[in-house]
Design a protein around this motif. Structure first.
Motif, PDB file in Angstrom:
ATOM      1  N   ILE A  22     -56.350 -24.330  27.805  1.00 32.37           N
ATOM      2  CA  ILE A  22     -57.251 -25.366  28.318  1.00 32.37           C
ATOM      3  C   ILE A  22     -58.673 -24.867  28.095  1.00 32.37           C
ATOM      4  CG2 ILE A  22     -57.984 -26.767  30.270  1.00 32.37           C
ATOM      5  CD1 ILE A  22     -55.261 -26.291  31.554  1.00 32.37           C
ATOM      6  N   VAL A  23     -59.316 -25.408  27.057  1.00 32.37           N
ATOM      7  CA  VAL A  23     -60.679 -25.011  26.722  1.00 32.37           C
ATOM      8  C   VAL A  23     -61.598 -26.217  26.554  1.00 32.37           C
ATOM      9  CG1 VAL A  23     -60.037 -22.800  25.707  1.00 32.37           C
ATOM     10  CG2 VAL A  23     -60.117 -24.835  24.272  1.00 32.37           C
ATOM     11  N   SER A  24     -61.025 -27.426  26.657  1.00 33.53           N
ATOM     12  CA  SER A  24     -61.824 -28.652  26.566  1.00 33.53           C
ATOM     13  C   SER A  24     -61.148 -29.728  27.411  1.00 33.53           C
ATOM     14  CB  SER A  24     -61.926 -29.125  25.106  1.00 33.53           C
ATOM     15  OG  SER A  24     -60.685 -29.649  24.673  1.00 33.53           O
ATOM     16  N   ASP A  25     -61.806 -30.866  27.520  1.00 32.03           N
ATOM     17  CA  ASP A  25     -61.267 -31.976  28.309  1.00 32.03           C
ATOM     18  C   ASP A  25     -60.151 -32.731  27.603  1.00 32.03           C
ATOM     19  OD1 ASP A  25     -62.921 -31.589  30.494  1.00 32.03           O
ATOM     20  OD2 ASP A  25     -64.506 -32.870  29.685  1.00 32.03           O
ATOM     21  N   ARG A  52     -46.562 -20.725  30.504  1.00 31.19           N
ATOM     22  CA  ARG A  52     -46.906 -20.847  29.085  1.00 31.19           C
ATOM     23  C   ARG A  52     -48.381 -21.192  28.866  1.00 31.19           C
ATOM     24  NH1 ARG A  52     -41.630 -23.686  26.405  1.00 31.19           N
ATOM     25  NH2 ARG A  52     -40.299 -21.863  26.641  1.00 31.19           N
ATOM     26  N   LEU A  53     -49.168 -21.108  29.934  1.00 30.68           N
ATOM     27  CA  LEU A  53     -50.609 -21.309  29.804  1.00 30.68           C
ATOM     28  C   LEU A  53     -51.212 -19.991  29.336  1.00 30.68           C
ATOM     29  CD1 LEU A  53     -53.161 -23.029  30.151  1.00 30.68           C
ATOM     30  CD2 LEU A  53     -53.222 -22.269  32.540  1.00 30.68           C
ATOM     31  N   THR A  59     -63.336 -25.163  32.304  1.00 25.25           N
ATOM     32  CA  THR A  59     -62.776 -26.514  32.221  1.00 25.25           C
ATOM     33  C   THR A  59     -61.370 -26.524  32.811  1.00 25.25           C
ATOM     34  OG1 THR A  59     -64.067 -26.988  30.229  1.00 25.25           O
ATOM     35  CG2 THR A  59     -62.169 -28.392  30.639  1.00 25.25           C
ATOM     36  N   GLY A  60     -60.609 -25.503  32.526  1.00 26.74           N
ATOM     37  CA  GLY A  60     -59.266 -25.385  33.088  1.00 26.74           C
ATOM     38  C   GLY A  60     -59.297 -25.195  34.592  1.00 26.74           C
ATOM     39  N   VAL A  65     -58.674 -27.612  40.161  1.00 30.30           N
ATOM     40  CA  VAL A  65     -59.343 -28.055  41.392  1.00 30.30           C
ATOM     41  C   VAL A  65     -59.172 -29.565  41.564  1.00 30.30           C
ATOM     42  CG1 VAL A  65     -61.590 -28.318  42.529  1.00 30.30           C
ATOM     43  CG2 VAL A  65     -60.966 -26.136  41.480  1.00 30.30           C
ATOM     44  N   ARG A  66     -59.252 -30.303  40.475  1.00 22.99           N
ATOM     45  CA  ARG A  66     -59.068 -31.758  40.545  1.00 22.99           C
ATOM     46  C   ARG A  66     -57.642 -32.115  40.963  1.00 22.99           C
ATOM     47  NH1 ARG A  66     -61.603 -33.656  34.981  1.00 22.99           N
ATOM     48  NH2 ARG A  66     -61.065 -35.731  35.714  1.00 22.99           N
ATOM     49  N   ILE A  67     -56.657 -31.373  40.478  1.00 19.85           N
ATOM     50  CA  ILE A  67     -55.276 -31.605  40.918  1.00 19.85           C
ATOM     51  C   ILE A  67     -55.155 -31.320  42.409  1.00 19.85           C
ATOM     52  CG2 ILE A  67     -52.879 -30.835  40.744  1.00 19.85           C
ATOM     53  CD1 ILE A  67     -53.398 -30.168  37.803  1.00 19.85           C
TER      54      ILE A  67
END
Length: 117
Positions: A22-25, A52-53, A59-60, A65-67
């Motif tokens: 996770i490096v971008s939206d 597997r992340l 951004t990640g 935090v949004r979740i």
């Protein structure tokens, strides 16, 4: 490789399996929409399997935090499972490991939430 998301719902959890980086939206809005549609008060938590992340940046972290925010709005927790060392280190540096419940296995999560009535 951008992140890939597999989102399913069980009797107790919304399971979010994350793989890649996770490096971008890219793809995050779709994943959040799917998670939102899966949230229900009769569940126990959103379980993010991060085995597997490979990597995430700020951004990640924002995505997690949004979740968490969306989960808490319906009375659920958001737990992280199987954080890879580099991702775990990022959570520790940012102090987000103090906000999220982090577990080493889904069995630990099941045991914790089966104790909670």
């Amino acid at each position: 490789m951008s992140a890939q998301f597999e989102i399913t719902k069980s009797s107790n959890f919304v399971l979010v399996k994350i793989s890649g980086r996770i490096v971008s939206d890219e793809g995050l809005a779709d994943a959040l929409d799917t998670i939102d549609k899966s949230l229900a008060a009769d569940l126990k938590a959103v379980l993010c399997d991060c085995s597997r992340l490979e990597y995430c940046n700020s951004t990640g972290l924002n995505f997690f935090v949004r979740i968490l925010t969306r989960s808490r709005k319906v009375g659920l927790d958001c737990v992280l499972v199987n954080l890879q060392p580099s991702v775990k280190k990022l959570f520790e540096i940012s102090k987000l490991d103090e906000i999220f419940s982090c577990f080493n296995s889904t069995d630990e999560v099941e045991a914790k939430f089966n104790k909670v009535k």
